[in-house]
Design a protein around this motif. Structure first.
Motif, short mmCIF file in Angstrom:
data_model
loop_
_atom_site.label_atom_id
_atom_site.label_comp_id
_atom_site.label_asym_id
_atom_site.label_seq_id
_atom_site.Cartn_x
_atom_site.Cartn_y
_atom_site.Cartn_z
N SER A 19 0.84 -1.21 0.00
CA SER A 19 0.00 0.00 0.00
C SER A 19 0.87 1.25 0.00
CB SER A 19 -0.88 0.01 1.25
OG SER A 19 -0.06 0.18 2.40
N ASP A 20 0.23 2.40 -0.24
CA ASP A 20 0.91 3.69 -0.12
C ASP A 20 1.52 3.84 1.27
OD1 ASP A 20 0.65 4.92 -2.58
OD2 ASP A 20 -1.09 6.13 -2.03
N GLU A 21 0.74 3.50 2.28
CA GLU A 21 1.19 3.67 3.66
C GLU A 21 2.47 2.88 3.91
OE1 GLU A 21 -0.52 2.36 7.98
OE2 GLU A 21 -1.98 3.24 6.58
N TYR A 22 2.50 1.64 3.48
CA TYR A 22 3.66 0.78 3.68
C TYR A 22 4.89 1.34 2.96
CZ TYR A 22 6.36 -3.52 4.15
OH TYR A 22 7.35 -4.44 4.46
N LEU A 23 4.72 1.71 1.68
CA LEU A 23 5.87 2.20 0.91
C LEU A 23 6.32 3.57 1.39
CD1 LEU A 23 7.67 1.01 -1.24
CD2 LEU A 23 6.36 2.25 -2.96
N HIS A 24 5.37 4.40 1.82
CA HIS A 24 5.74 5.70 2.38
C HIS A 24 6.63 5.51 3.61
CE1 HIS A 24 4.97 9.18 5.13
NE2 HIS A 24 5.42 9.79 4.05
N GLN A 25 6.27 4.57 4.47
CA GLN A 25 7.07 4.32 5.67
C GLN A 25 8.47 3.82 5.30
OE1 GLN A 25 5.88 5.26 8.80
NE2 GLN A 25 8.09 5.13 9.13
N MET A 26 8.56 2.99 4.27
CA MET A 26 9.88 2.54 3.80
C MET A 26 10.68 3.72 3.26
SD MET A 26 9.34 -1.10 1.94
CE MET A 26 11.11 -1.38 1.89
N ASN A 27 10.02 4.60 2.54
CA ASN A 27 10.68 5.77 1.98
C ASN A 27 11.26 6.64 3.09
OD1 ASN A 27 11.47 7.04 -0.39
ND2 ASN A 27 9.52 8.05 -0.74
N VAL A 28 10.51 6.81 4.18
CA VAL A 28 10.97 7.59 5.33
C VAL A 28 12.11 6.86 6.03
CG1 VAL A 28 10.29 8.42 7.63
CG2 VAL A 28 8.76 8.78 5.67
N ASP A 29 11.90 5.57 6.33
CA ASP A 29 12.86 4.81 7.13
C ASP A 29 14.20 4.56 6.41
OD1 ASP A 29 10.92 4.66 9.07
OD2 ASP A 29 10.41 2.56 8.69
N TYR A 30 14.14 4.23 5.12
CA TYR A 30 15.36 3.81 4.42
C TYR A 30 15.98 4.89 3.54
CZ TYR A 30 14.13 -0.85 5.99
OH TYR A 30 13.83 -1.93 6.78
N LEU A 31 15.15 5.80 3.04
CA LEU A 31 15.68 6.80 2.10
C LEU A 31 15.57 8.23 2.63
CD1 LEU A 31 14.21 5.26 -1.18
CD2 LEU A 31 16.49 4.94 -0.21
N ASP A 32 14.98 8.39 3.82
CA ASP A 32 14.81 9.70 4.44
C ASP A 32 14.02 10.66 3.54
OD1 ASP A 32 15.06 11.24 6.71
OD2 ASP A 32 16.94 12.18 6.06
N HIS A 33 13.04 10.11 2.79
CA HIS A 33 12.16 10.89 1.92
C HIS A 33 10.75 10.80 2.49
CE1 HIS A 33 14.98 9.85 -1.69
NE2 HIS A 33 15.49 10.80 -0.93
N ASP A 34 10.18 11.93 2.84
CA ASP A 34 8.83 11.94 3.41
C ASP A 34 7.81 12.22 2.31
OD1 ASP A 34 6.69 11.86 5.13
OD2 ASP A 34 7.17 13.74 6.15
N THR A 35 7.78 11.35 1.30
CA THR A 35 6.87 11.51 0.17
C THR A 35 6.31 10.15 -0.24
OG1 THR A 35 8.69 11.23 -1.41
CG2 THR A 35 8.15 13.49 -0.79
N LEU A 36 5.17 10.22 -0.94
CA LEU A 36 4.64 9.00 -1.54
C LEU A 36 5.46 8.69 -2.78
CD1 LEU A 36 0.79 9.67 -1.39
CD2 LEU A 36 2.13 8.15 0.08
N THR A 37 5.58 7.42 -3.09
CA THR A 37 6.28 7.00 -4.30
C THR A 37 5.62 5.73 -4.82
OG1 THR A 37 8.45 6.55 -5.28
CG2 THR A 37 8.04 5.61 -3.10
N ASP A 38 5.85 5.42 -6.08
CA ASP A 38 5.26 4.21 -6.65
C ASP A 38 6.18 3.01 -6.53
OD1 ASP A 38 7.03 5.21 -8.54
OD2 ASP A 38 5.59 5.23 -10.17
N VAL A 39 7.49 3.25 -6.47
CA VAL A 39 8.44 2.13 -6.47
C VAL A 39 9.72 2.49 -5.71
CG1 VAL A 39 9.40 2.84 -8.71
CG2 VAL A 39 9.64 0.46 -7.98
#
Length: 144
Positions: free
Chosen positions: A48-68
Motif C-alpha cells: 500500500s501507499d502507507e507501507y511504501l511511504h514508511q519505507m521511503n521515510v525509514d530507508y531513504l529519508d524521503h517523506d513523500t509518496l512513491t510508486d516504487v
C-alpha cells in the motif's frame, strides 16, 4: 525441464495478484538477458501507499509518496539480486492520471525498478529521459 527464473511476487499488506504471472516473469527475464545480466533473484513486493511511504521515510529519508523503491542486494557486477517494492495504490492513481490501464502502469513501474537494478538512474532530467525511453523499449517487448 529447466527451473523457472528466480523471479517471485509477494504481497506485504494488501491482497494482489499479477495477471499472467508466468508471461510477466518471462518478459522480465528477457529484459535481463537483453542487458547480458545474470539473474540470481528478483522479488517484487506489492504493498500500500502507507507501507511504501514508511519505507521511503525509514530507508531513504524521503517523506513523500512513491510508486516504487528498488533495493539492489547484489555485490557482483552483472548479477541481478534485488527487491522491488511497488505501491499498488500509487499505480492505480497514476494510471488514472495518465489515462492508461492499471495493468500497463504496473508493467511500467515493474520495469522501472528492474532498470535501476540494471544500472539506470533517473536523478537528472537527462537521465529521466533515458529511463523513460528504456521503459518504453522494454514495454514493447511485452506480449501479454
Amino acid at each position: 525441464m529447466p527451473e523457472s527464473p528466480p523471479i517471485e511476487f509477494f504481497n506485504e499488506d494488501i491482497e494482489f495478484e499479477v495477471k499472467d504471472e508466468q508471461k510477466t516473469k518471462e518478459w522480465l527475464q528477457k529484459i535481463i538477458s537483453n542487458y547480458s545480466f545474470e539473474l540470481e533473484s528478483l522479488n517484487y513486493i506489492f504493498c500500500s501507499d502507507e507501507y511504501l511511504h514508511q519505507m521511503n521515510v525509514d530507508y531513504l529519508d524521503h517523506d513523500t509518496l512513491t510508486d516504487v523503491i528498488t533495493f539492489d542486494n547484489s555485490d557482483i557486477e552483472g548479477v541481478i539480486e534485488g527487491d522491488v517494492f511497488i505501491s499498488i495504490d500509487r499505480v492505480v492513481d497514476n494510471a488514472h492520471s495518465f489515462n492508461i490501464t492499471p495493468e500497463r502502469e504496473l508493467q511500467r513501474v515493474m520495469v522501472h525498478g528492474l532498470l535501476h537494478l540494471l544500472g539506470f538512474d533517473d536523478k537528472s532530467p537527462e537521465l529521466k529521459k533515458l529511463m523513460k525511453s528504456k521503459e518504453d523499449e522494454c514495454l514493447s517487448l511485452l506480449s501479454l
